[in-house]
Design an enzyme around this catalytic site. Sequence first.
Site, PDB file in Angstrom:
ATOM      1  N   SER A 105       0.829  -1.207   0.000  1.00 23.81           N
ATOM      2  CA  SER A 105       0.000   0.000   0.000  1.00 23.81           C
ATOM      3  C   SER A 105       0.870   1.265   0.000  1.00 23.81           C
ATOM      4  O   SER A 105       1.585   1.525  -0.967  1.00 23.81           O
ATOM      5  CB  SER A 105      -0.963  -0.054   1.193  1.00 23.81           C
ATOM      6  OG  SER A 105      -1.974   0.910   1.093  1.00 23.81           O
ATOM      7  N   ASP A 155     -10.715  -4.171  -4.789  1.00 23.82           N
ATOM      8  CA  ASP A 155     -10.086  -3.196  -3.896  1.00 23.82           C
ATOM      9  C   ASP A 155     -10.758  -1.836  -4.090  1.00 23.82           C
ATOM     10  O   ASP A 155     -10.671  -1.256  -5.177  1.00 23.82           O
ATOM     11  CB  ASP A 155      -8.593  -3.105  -4.231  1.00 23.82           C
ATOM     12  CG  ASP A 155      -7.807  -2.255  -3.238  1.00 23.82           C
ATOM     13  OD1 ASP A 155      -8.428  -1.446  -2.520  1.00 23.82           O
ATOM     14  OD2 ASP A 155      -6.565  -2.388  -3.207  1.00 23.82           O
ATOM     15  N   HIS A 191      -8.335  -4.857  -0.489  1.00 24.00           N
ATOM     16  CA  HIS A 191      -7.051  -4.189  -0.260  1.00 24.00           C
ATOM     17  C   HIS A 191      -6.140  -4.991   0.676  1.00 24.00           C
ATOM     18  O   HIS A 191      -4.932  -4.795   0.684  1.00 24.00           O
ATOM     19  CB  HIS A 191      -7.297  -2.791   0.326  1.00 24.00           C
ATOM     20  CG  HIS A 191      -6.099  -1.880   0.225  1.00 24.00           C
ATOM     21  ND1 HIS A 191      -5.615  -1.431  -0.983  1.00 24.00           N
ATOM     22  CD2 HIS A 191      -5.292  -1.345   1.181  1.00 24.00           C
ATOM     23  CE1 HIS A 191      -4.557  -0.648  -0.767  1.00 24.00           C
ATOM     24  NE2 HIS A 191      -4.338  -0.591   0.536  1.00 24.00           N
TER      25      HIS A 191
END
Length: 209
Positions: A107, A159, A190
């Site tokens: 991320s 996501d 995610h």
Amino acid sequence: MDFQALKYIYVPVEQPGATTLLLLHGTGGNEHDLLPIAKEIGSGFNILSLRGNVSENGMPRFFKRLGMGIFDEKDLTFRTHEMVSFLKELAEKEGFDVNKIVALGYSNGANIAGSTLVLYPDFLAGAILYRPMQPFKSIDSDLKNTRNTPVFLSNGTSDPTVNQADTVKYVKILKNAAFGVSNHNLPTGHQLTRNDILLSAEWYKKHFS
């Protein structure tokens, strides 16, 4: 520039010239978060895990953002230069090969790794990007990598934070810049899954073991 050192954990191996796996956490994480994943990627490499220097409501990050999915590109540029400068200094201090760094980021960490690929296209020996977003809205078409650097990306098809069309564009940019891209679209959101780790471990073994 007014660069600051980053907090880190360094775990060396007794192997001259070993690759160093650089761990870059997601928002709210720290330098301990990805250590268990590193052990599943393989062995025989140094482990270097950083903590981002930015705090967002008490949550560590590697760079600022203006909103959900909207990066502060000026700060991202500064923090990328800061991190690369720190890595070069740390390589001398800890004795690892600065030309053999493979980034593994999740991320927010994947995004500063991606920024490194753009701003320093030949710096990293490889990169594992979990749930990445294109780091800059505009990336120069002259971007070129001369090492055929292998890059692994894995994205969740459901996501909510990453637009799939944007990912297709990002992958195309990296391929056009001569990075060796391996992209995986997984049926998840995610969060990281077991499949992300297994696929990236297989990728690492193919390119670095």
